[in-house]
Structure formats: C-alpha cells, structure tokens
Motif scaffolding. Structure first.
Motif, short mmCIF file in Angstrom:
data_model
loop_
_atom_site.label_atom_id
_atom_site.label_comp_id
_atom_site.label_asym_id
_atom_site.label_seq_id
_atom_site.Cartn_x
_atom_site.Cartn_y
_atom_site.Cartn_z
N MET A 1 0.86 -1.18 -0.16
CA MET A 1 0.08 -0.02 -0.04
C MET A 1 0.79 1.11 0.05
SD MET A 1 -3.33 -0.72 0.13
CE MET A 1 -4.09 0.72 0.61
N SER A 2 0.16 2.31 -0.14
CA SER A 2 1.08 3.64 -0.17
C SER A 2 0.18 4.83 0.46
CB SER A 2 1.43 3.80 -1.64
OG SER A 2 0.16 3.92 -2.63
N VAL A 3 0.76 5.87 0.43
CA VAL A 3 0.45 7.33 0.86
C VAL A 3 0.29 8.14 -0.33
CG1 VAL A 3 0.60 9.06 2.34
CG2 VAL A 3 1.20 6.76 3.13
N LYS A 4 -0.55 8.67 -0.65
CA LYS A 4 -0.89 9.94 -1.74
C LYS A 4 -0.37 11.02 -1.24
CE LYS A 4 -4.62 9.97 -4.45
NZ LYS A 4 -5.78 10.43 -4.94
N LEU A 5 0.58 11.52 -1.96
CA LEU A 5 0.94 13.17 -1.79
C LEU A 5 0.45 13.97 -2.72
CD1 LEU A 5 4.90 12.52 -0.59
CD2 LEU A 5 2.94 12.60 0.87
N VAL A 6 -0.21 15.12 -2.01
CA VAL A 6 -0.75 15.89 -3.05
C VAL A 6 -0.22 17.10 -2.95
CG1 VAL A 6 -3.00 17.13 -3.91
CG2 VAL A 6 -3.06 14.66 -3.00
N PHE A 7 0.25 17.90 -4.09
CA PHE A 7 0.80 19.17 -4.23
C PHE A 7 0.17 20.25 -4.83
CE2 PHE A 7 3.97 15.62 -5.02
CZ PHE A 7 4.58 15.67 -3.61
N LEU A 50 0.54 21.04 6.24
CA LEU A 50 0.16 19.59 6.00
C LEU A 50 -1.29 19.32 6.17
CD1 LEU A 50 3.18 17.62 6.92
CD2 LEU A 50 2.83 18.59 4.62
N ALA A 51 -1.87 18.74 5.49
CA ALA A 51 -3.31 18.09 5.78
C ALA A 51 -3.33 16.69 5.64
CB ALA A 51 -4.44 18.67 4.98
N VAL A 52 -3.98 16.04 6.65
CA VAL A 52 -3.95 14.44 6.16
C VAL A 52 -5.36 14.02 6.13
CG1 VAL A 52 -3.68 12.24 7.31
CG2 VAL A 52 -1.89 13.85 7.69
N ASN A 53 -5.85 13.81 5.29
CA ASN A 53 -7.23 13.23 4.83
C ASN A 53 -8.11 14.48 5.00
OD1 ASN A 53 -6.56 10.71 4.08
ND2 ASN A 53 -6.82 9.95 6.44
N GLY A 54 -7.61 15.56 4.50
CA GLY A 54 -8.48 17.00 4.73
C GLY A 54 -8.50 17.69 5.85
N LYS A 55 -7.66 17.06 6.90
CA LYS A 55 -7.65 17.86 8.20
C LYS A 55 -6.31 18.34 8.50
CE LYS A 55 -8.44 16.89 12.88
NZ LYS A 55 -8.96 15.89 14.07
N LEU A 56 -6.21 19.65 8.74
CA LEU A 56 -4.94 20.48 8.72
C LEU A 56 -4.24 20.16 10.00
CD1 LEU A 56 -3.64 22.62 7.31
CD2 LEU A 56 -4.57 24.20 8.67
N LEU A 57 -3.02 19.86 9.83
CA LEU A 57 -2.25 19.55 11.12
C LEU A 57 -1.59 20.84 11.86
CD1 LEU A 57 0.10 16.65 9.82
CD2 LEU A 57 -2.12 16.26 11.04
N SER A 58 -1.72 20.90 13.01
CA SER A 58 -1.18 22.15 13.72
C SER A 58 0.46 22.00 13.87
CB SER A 58 -1.98 22.25 15.15
OG SER A 58 -1.49 21.20 15.93
N ASP A 59 0.74 20.84 14.00
CA ASP A 59 2.04 20.55 14.07
C ASP A 59 2.50 19.36 13.03
OD1 ASP A 59 4.93 20.01 14.55
OD2 ASP A 59 4.44 19.06 16.77
N LYS A 60 3.17 19.89 11.81
CA LYS A 60 3.44 18.93 10.88
C LYS A 60 4.48 17.96 11.26
CE LYS A 60 6.27 22.31 8.27
NZ LYS A 60 6.19 23.28 7.38
N THR A 61 5.43 18.11 12.20
CA THR A 61 6.12 17.20 12.60
C THR A 61 5.69 16.12 13.16
OG1 THR A 61 6.99 18.24 14.83
CG2 THR A 61 8.12 19.02 12.81
N ALA A 62 4.47 16.03 13.46
CA ALA A 62 3.52 14.99 14.03
C ALA A 62 2.73 14.26 13.07
CB ALA A 62 2.48 15.49 15.23
N LEU A 63 3.26 14.50 11.86
CA LEU A 63 2.67 13.68 10.72
C LEU A 63 2.61 12.20 11.11
CD1 LEU A 63 1.36 13.29 7.66
CD2 LEU A 63 3.84 13.44 7.04
N SER A 64 1.58 11.62 10.97
CA SER A 64 1.46 9.90 10.70
C SER A 64 0.37 9.54 9.83
CB SER A 64 1.02 9.81 12.37
OG SER A 64 0.87 8.47 12.42
N ALA A 65 0.88 9.07 8.61
CA ALA A 65 -0.23 8.90 7.56
C ALA A 65 -0.03 7.27 7.48
CB ALA A 65 0.21 9.50 6.50
N ALA A 66 -1.17 6.50 7.50
CA ALA A 66 -1.19 5.38 7.08
C ALA A 66 -1.39 4.85 5.69
CB ALA A 66 -2.39 4.71 8.04
N ASP A 67 -1.17 3.61 5.44
CA ASP A 67 -1.31 3.34 3.87
C ASP A 67 -2.97 3.58 3.57
OD1 ASP A 67 0.93 2.12 3.66
OD2 ASP A 67 0.19 -0.08 4.40
N GLY A 68 -2.96 4.00 2.34
CA GLY A 68 -4.29 4.79 1.86
C GLY A 68 -4.62 6.33 2.24
#
Length: 80
Positions: A1-7, A50-68
């Motif tokens: 599986m993978s994570v989609k990066l959107v620019f 950064l936003a993960v699944n449409g939710k803006l992160l307040s601290d991008k260094t806390a990024l945690s993205a799962a497969d999909g």
C-alpha cells in the motif's frame, strides 16, 4: 500500500506533478526523505502546511499517515 502526496500551487510546479505515491506508513522524517531538493526544503519551511485526509495538522512534525491516507502539502496563499 501507499500514501498519496498531493501538491498544491507552486509545490505542484516544483514536484513536476500534482500528486505522487510513496510507501506507507509515513511520518515527518519519511516525508522529508521522499521529497527531493527544493520540494523538501519548501516542506520544511514554516509557511507550508500539511493536511492528512483533509484535516490540517497544527504541528506538521507530528505527521502520521497510514497506508491509503492522503497528505496534502499546502503552500502559502496569496490573494489580491
């Protein structure tokens, strides 16, 4: 599986494509490793959000993205 990066905006220009897939799961260090040159440098900057699944992160260094998951890199917005 993978994570989609959107620019978005100028980040899409830097990447050469509006999106790409990277192996998941993905954390902050993994994201920086996956982004070459100026794109990675731009992501490190305070103005890129950064936003993960449409939710803006307040601290991008806390990024945690799962497969999909989708991670969007949001450049600063200028308007007129």
């Amino acid at each position: 599986m993978s994570v989609k990066l959107v620019f978005l905006g100028k980040l899409a220009d830097l990447s050469g494509a509006p999106e790409t897939l990277v192996p998941g799961p993905l954390d902050w260090e993994g994201l920086l490793t996956a982004l070459p040159g100026p794109l990675g440098e731009g992501a490190r900057g305070d103005k890129v959000k950064l936003a993960v699944n449409g939710k803006l992160l307040s601290d991008k260094t806390a990024l945690s993205a799962a497969d999909g998951d989708e991670v969007a890199l949001l450049p600063p917005v200028s308007g007129g």
